[in-house]
Design a protein around this motif. Sequence first.
Motif, short mmCIF file in Angstrom:
data_model
loop_
_atom_site.label_atom_id
_atom_site.label_comp_id
_atom_site.label_asym_id
_atom_site.label_seq_id
_atom_site.Cartn_x
_atom_site.Cartn_y
_atom_site.Cartn_z
N UNK A 140 45.06 66.08 39.71
CA UNK A 140 44.82 66.68 41.01
C UNK A 140 43.96 65.83 41.93
N UNK A 141 43.73 64.59 41.55
CA UNK A 141 42.91 63.71 42.38
C UNK A 141 43.60 62.35 42.59
N UNK A 142 44.83 62.36 43.13
CA UNK A 142 45.46 61.07 43.40
C UNK A 142 44.72 60.37 44.53
N UNK A 143 44.54 59.07 44.42
CA UNK A 143 43.83 58.33 45.46
C UNK A 143 44.21 56.86 45.39
N UNK A 144 43.88 56.18 46.45
CA UNK A 144 44.20 54.75 46.53
C UNK A 144 42.91 53.98 46.80
N UNK A 145 42.81 52.83 46.19
CA UNK A 145 41.72 51.89 46.47
C UNK A 145 42.34 50.73 47.24
N UNK A 146 41.78 50.40 48.39
CA UNK A 146 42.27 49.28 49.19
C UNK A 146 41.16 48.24 49.25
N UNK A 147 41.47 47.05 48.75
CA UNK A 147 40.49 45.96 48.77
C UNK A 147 40.86 44.99 49.89
N UNK A 148 39.89 44.70 50.74
CA UNK A 148 40.11 43.84 51.89
C UNK A 148 39.13 42.68 51.86
N UNK A 149 39.50 41.60 52.47
CA UNK A 149 38.58 40.47 52.60
C UNK A 149 37.91 40.51 53.97
N UNK A 150 36.71 40.00 54.02
CA UNK A 150 36.02 39.85 55.30
C UNK A 150 36.14 38.42 55.80
#
Length: 195
Positions: free
Chosen positions: A37-47
């Motif tokens: 019940x806790x689907x989620x996405x992690x998005x990793x970005x560069x600075x």
Amino acid sequence: MAAPKWLCITLVRAYVKDNFVDKGMCADFAIHDKGTGNPHVHIMLTLRPLKENGQWGAKCRKAYDLDENGQRIPDGKGGWKNHRADTSDWNDKGNVEISWAAWAAYTNRSLESAGRPERIYHRSYKRQGIDKIPSVHLGTAVSQMEKRGIRTDKGAVNRQIAADNKLLKEIKARITRLYRWSKAETENHKRSKAA
């Protein structure tokens, strides 16, 4: 009914491409859905921006502080007063709001296309003008304990918040009914005086 996994991947991929990659960022994402019940996405970005030659650019640079005449200000130690300046606006806190709003828009379009009634909002209840107490985040461990029937302090807080929100809703409904009744009585009184 949960959305098919391919639809979630397509949604996240389009969001990441349109909102980050197309602006020159390198991005990677991981979708986590354990069926709890806790689907989620992690998005990793560069600075760090990429230079035209394909090399990584610096994420920040030294910028000199200037006086009212546009001249460098001495630091009293033989150098110049300066500060760190980002080379892009990717780390600007205002971009978080833009990213959250975009995610809500992408998700809501997908939900609508799938004929689903659910919608998500990136703003807090307060900012949406909703007079409701927000619940506290339980986290994975506490959520699992609560699902197994183990009562926790955070779970108790959320149960109390749910009860308070229910009471608040009932009080508002009563106030609305009283207001309408009072308004109707005032109108009836005016009509009977006029007659």
